[in-house]
Write an enzyme that holds these catalytic residues in place. Structure first.
Site, short mmCIF file in Angstrom:
data_model
loop_
_atom_site.label_atom_id
_atom_site.label_comp_id
_atom_site.label_asym_id
_atom_site.label_seq_id
_atom_site.Cartn_x
_atom_site.Cartn_y
_atom_site.Cartn_z
N HIS A 185 41.14 43.81 41.43
CA HIS A 185 39.77 43.42 41.10
C HIS A 185 38.83 43.97 42.16
CE1 HIS A 185 41.14 39.61 38.71
NE2 HIS A 185 41.77 40.71 38.32
N GLU B 75 36.52 42.61 43.86
CA GLU B 75 36.41 41.75 45.04
C GLU B 75 37.59 41.94 45.98
OE1 GLU B 75 36.22 40.87 41.79
OE2 GLU B 75 35.38 38.85 41.62
N CYS C 228 36.92 35.22 39.75
CA CYS C 228 38.01 34.48 39.13
C CYS C 228 38.70 33.64 40.21
CB CYS C 228 39.00 35.45 38.48
SG CYS C 228 40.00 36.39 39.66
N CYS D 48 40.15 35.81 43.11
CA CYS D 48 39.17 36.38 44.02
C CYS D 48 38.43 35.32 44.82
CB CYS D 48 38.21 37.27 43.23
SG CYS D 48 39.05 38.70 42.49
#
Length: 147
Positions: free
Chosen positions: A51, A53, A81, A84
């Site tokens: 991801h 992040e 999410c 993260c």
């Protein structure tokens, strides 16, 4: 000079152009200097944890050669999410700024609410809804094209 959210939106657009879900992130230090920036790379790396992040936080810590980013801000186009959000807590970031809210998969204001959990050892300041409509529209357009 672009704002951190403008940089995150640029990263999200670049991710969409690569066929990735359009999420972008940037980590800035206390003075506002960009330490790292990234867009999603889940498809390119065939890694469900790649991801934006996660990539930006890891790169920022690597650039500093430090495991904590206590004076830093993570700016991301979509509500992080649970994975993260937990990473932001573990990196001890000072602040998380995000664009679009994610009622289905978010982990900050929705779902697991990682920072509110009793097991969370560090809860950063959270600012949501920054350029929310622009970030949200980018995601809606991406998923409409895929259907």
């Amino acid at each position: 000079m672009p704002t951190p959210m403008e940089i995150a939106l640029e990263e999200a657009k670049a991710a969409a152009a690569r066929g990735e879900v359009p999420v972008g992130a940037v980590v800035t230090d206390a003075a506002g200097a960009v330490l790292a920036r990234a867009g999603n790379e889940v498809e390119a790396r065939q890694d469900p944890t790649a991801h934006a992040e996660m990539l930006a936080l890891g790169a920022a810590a690597g650039a500093r050669r430090e495991k904590y980013l206590a004076d830093c801000t993570l700016t991301v186009t979509l509500e992080p999410c649970p994975l993260c959000a937990a990473a932001a807590s573990l990196y001890r970031v000072r602040r998380v700024v995000f664009g679009a809210y994610d009622p289905k998969s978010g982990g900050v204001e929705h779902g697991a609410r990682i920072f509110a959990a009793p097991s969370c050892h560090h809860a950063p300041e959270v600012i949501g809804g920054v350029r929310e409509s622009e970030a949200g529209e980018m995601l809606r357009e991406f998923f409409q094209r895929r259907r």
